[in-house]
Write an enzyme that holds these catalytic residues in place. Structure first.
Site, PDB file in Angstrom:
ATOM      1  N   ARG A  92       0.840  -1.198   0.000  1.00  0.00           N
ATOM      2  CA  ARG A  92       0.000   0.000   0.000  1.00  0.00           C
ATOM      3  C   ARG A  92       0.882   1.258   0.000  1.00  0.00           C
ATOM      4  O   ARG A  92       0.560   2.269  -0.623  1.00  0.00           O
ATOM      5  CB  ARG A  92      -0.885  -0.051   1.251  1.00  0.00           C
ATOM      6  CG  ARG A  92      -1.828   1.101   1.442  1.00  0.00           C
ATOM      7  CD  ARG A  92      -2.975   1.062   0.469  1.00  0.00           C
ATOM      8  NE  ARG A  92      -3.835   2.192   0.694  1.00  0.00           N
ATOM      9  CZ  ARG A  92      -5.150   2.129   0.829  1.00  0.00           C
ATOM     10  NH1 ARG A  92      -5.775   0.981   0.716  1.00  0.00           N
ATOM     11  NH2 ARG A  92      -5.870   3.216   1.032  1.00  0.00           N
ATOM     12  N   LEU A 120      -5.753   8.418   1.588  1.00  0.00           N
ATOM     13  CA  LEU A 120      -4.451   8.885   1.116  1.00  0.00           C
ATOM     14  C   LEU A 120      -3.447   8.686   2.246  1.00  0.00           C
ATOM     15  O   LEU A 120      -3.733   8.988   3.407  1.00  0.00           O
ATOM     16  CB  LEU A 120      -4.549  10.353   0.704  1.00  0.00           C
ATOM     17  CG  LEU A 120      -5.486  10.578  -0.499  1.00  0.00           C
ATOM     18  CD1 LEU A 120      -5.864  12.048  -0.637  1.00  0.00           C
ATOM     19  CD2 LEU A 120      -4.843  10.050  -1.776  1.00  0.00           C
ATOM     20  N   HIS A 136     -17.533  14.720   1.607  1.00  0.00           N
ATOM     21  CA  HIS A 136     -18.127  13.554   2.268  1.00  0.00           C
ATOM     22  C   HIS A 136     -19.637  13.761   2.394  1.00  0.00           C
ATOM     23  O   HIS A 136     -20.082  14.838   2.778  1.00  0.00           O
ATOM     24  CB  HIS A 136     -17.490  13.386   3.661  1.00  0.00           C
ATOM     25  CG  HIS A 136     -18.064  12.237   4.410  1.00  0.00           C
ATOM     26  ND1 HIS A 136     -17.963  10.939   3.961  1.00  0.00           N
ATOM     27  CD2 HIS A 136     -18.780  12.176   5.565  1.00  0.00           C
ATOM     28  CE1 HIS A 136     -18.580  10.138   4.806  1.00  0.00           C
ATOM     29  NE2 HIS A 136     -19.087  10.862   5.781  1.00  0.00           N
ATOM     30  N   GLY A 170      -6.931  11.060   8.728  1.00  0.00           N
ATOM     31  CA  GLY A 170      -7.914  10.128   9.273  1.00  0.00           C
ATOM     32  C   GLY A 170      -9.035   9.888   8.273  1.00  0.00           C
ATOM     33  O   GLY A 170      -8.928  10.222   7.095  1.00  0.00           O
ATOM     34  N   ASP A 172     -12.343  10.997   6.971  1.00  0.00           N
ATOM     35  CA  ASP A 172     -13.331  12.082   6.882  1.00  0.00           C
ATOM     36  C   ASP A 172     -13.322  12.982   8.123  1.00  0.00           C
ATOM     37  O   ASP A 172     -14.388  13.379   8.608  1.00  0.00           O
ATOM     38  CB  ASP A 172     -14.750  11.491   6.653  1.00  0.00           C
ATOM     39  CG  ASP A 172     -14.823  10.693   5.361  1.00  0.00           C
ATOM     40  OD1 ASP A 172     -14.216  11.127   4.366  1.00  0.00           O
ATOM     41  OD2 ASP A 172     -15.474   9.641   5.353  1.00  0.00           O
TER      42      ASP A 172
HETATM   43  C1  GAR Z   1     -20.017  11.511  -3.216  1.00  0.00           C
HETATM   44  O1  GAR Z   1     -21.258  11.590  -2.566  1.00  0.00           O
HETATM   45  C2  GAR Z   1     -18.892  11.612  -2.205  1.00  0.00           C
HETATM   46  O2  GAR Z   1     -19.168  12.463  -1.135  1.00  0.00           O
HETATM   47  C3  GAR Z   1     -18.783  10.189  -1.744  1.00  0.00           C
HETATM   48  O3  GAR Z   1     -18.869   9.469  -2.931  1.00  0.00           O
HETATM   49  C4  GAR Z   1     -19.759  10.131  -3.815  1.00  0.00           C
HETATM   50  C5  GAR Z   1     -19.105  10.230  -5.169  1.00  0.00           C
HETATM   51  O4  GAR Z   1     -20.034  10.634  -6.143  1.00  0.00           O
HETATM   52  N1  GAR Z   1     -17.571   9.998  -0.985  1.00  0.00           N
HETATM   53  C6  GAR Z   1     -17.518   9.342   0.175  1.00  0.00           C
HETATM   54  O5  GAR Z   1     -18.452   8.728   0.635  1.00  0.00           O
HETATM   55  C7  GAR Z   1     -16.173   9.411   0.872  1.00  0.00           C
HETATM   56  N2  GAR Z   1     -16.279   9.094   2.251  1.00  0.00           N
HETATM   57  P1  GAR Z   1     -19.551  11.011  -7.609  1.00  0.00           P
HETATM   58  O6  GAR Z   1     -18.586   9.910  -8.067  1.00  0.00           O
HETATM   59  O7  GAR Z   1     -20.817  11.010  -8.426  1.00  0.00           O
HETATM   60  O8  GAR Z   1     -18.891  12.364  -7.563  1.00  0.00           O
END
Ligand code: GAR
Length: 229
Positions: A92, A120, A136, A170, A172
């Site tokens: 990783r 990351l 998020h 961390g 989110d």
């Molecule tokens: C978004 O709602 C983003 O906040 C979430 O994935 C979706 C991506 O949508 N991310 C997480 O849950 C990270 N913890 P998209 O590919 O249509 O932009």
């Protein structure tokens, strides 16, 4: 602290003032609707006076997988793309360093994790710390992780939303830049709730990225306080 461009900031403060237009690398893992909102915002700049412009230019889009709509959206917009899969690296940490080196090739002022479903790592954040934001689909610090809308629904909250924040290592949990609230309706399921959150999220992300690009930013690490001049 001295950031990679060599501008000195008072101790405990991270300051960035990108030269316009700010160079933006976007990282995606899925459908890329947040990426599309940023592409559309940049396109809307064409022909507009500089003082009303979005202020950023997407110089590359990266992913942790191939065959996703997010990469297709970038290709259709003529933006360079790359994909680095964790499973193609021995460790990783190797993947994290390869991602760092690939992103560094594009000399970003700002890295936007927009639905990028990988944490990351320390080497990446050491190179771009204070310049990486994430979005998020929940109101932090509630419901971190991969299932923000499902977890909010299962808990039974009446208000949830989205959070744009600086990535600090961390899950989110970095310093918050902006949030938007979204009401949970009685007949919501995970999909309807997530879609309504994403509508708010796209507008919030475009607003935040544009303001960061145009104005720059300061993060007071100890106080977790983000200010845009
Ligand atoms: C978004 O709602 C983003 O906040 C979430 O994935 C979706 C991506 O949508 N991310 C997480 O849950 C990270 N913890 P998209 O590919 O249509 O932009």
């Amino acid at each position: 602290m001295v950031h990679p461009e060599g501008t000195e900031s008072p101790p405990g403060l991270v300051q960035h003032r990108p030269e316009p237009p700010a160079r933006i690398v976007v990282l995606v893992s899925g459908s890329g609707t947040n990426l599309q909102a940023l592409i559309d915002a940049e396109r809307a700049d064409e022909g507009r006076p500089a003082d009303t412009a979005f202020g950023g230019t997407i110089v590359a889009v990266g992913a942790d997988r191939t065959g996703i709509q997010g990469l297709e959206r970038a290709e259709q917009a003529g933006i360079p793309t790359f994909a680095l899969r964790v499973k193609d690296f021995a460790t990783r940490e190797d993947w994290d360093r390869a991602l760092r080196d690939k992103v560094a090739e594009y000399r970003p002022d700002l890295v936007v994790s927009a639905g990028f479903m990988k944490l990351l790592g320390p080497d990446f954040l050491a190179a771009f710390g204070g310049r990486v934001i994430n979005t998020h689909p929940a109101l932090s610090p509630s419901f971190p992780g991969m299932h923000g809308p499902a977890d909010a629904l299962a808990y039974g909250v009446k208000i949830t939303g989205c959070t744009v924040f600086f990535v600090a290592g961390g899950v989110d949990d970095g310093p918050v830049i902006a949030q938007a609230a979204v009401a949970v309706e009685d007949d919501d399921d995970v999909d309807t709730l997530h879609e309504r959150i994403k509508t708010a999220e796209r507008a919030l992300l475009v607003d935040v990225v544009g303001r960061l690009a145009r104005l720059g930013w300061t993060i007071d690490i100890g106080k977790r306080k983000v200010t845009l001049p």
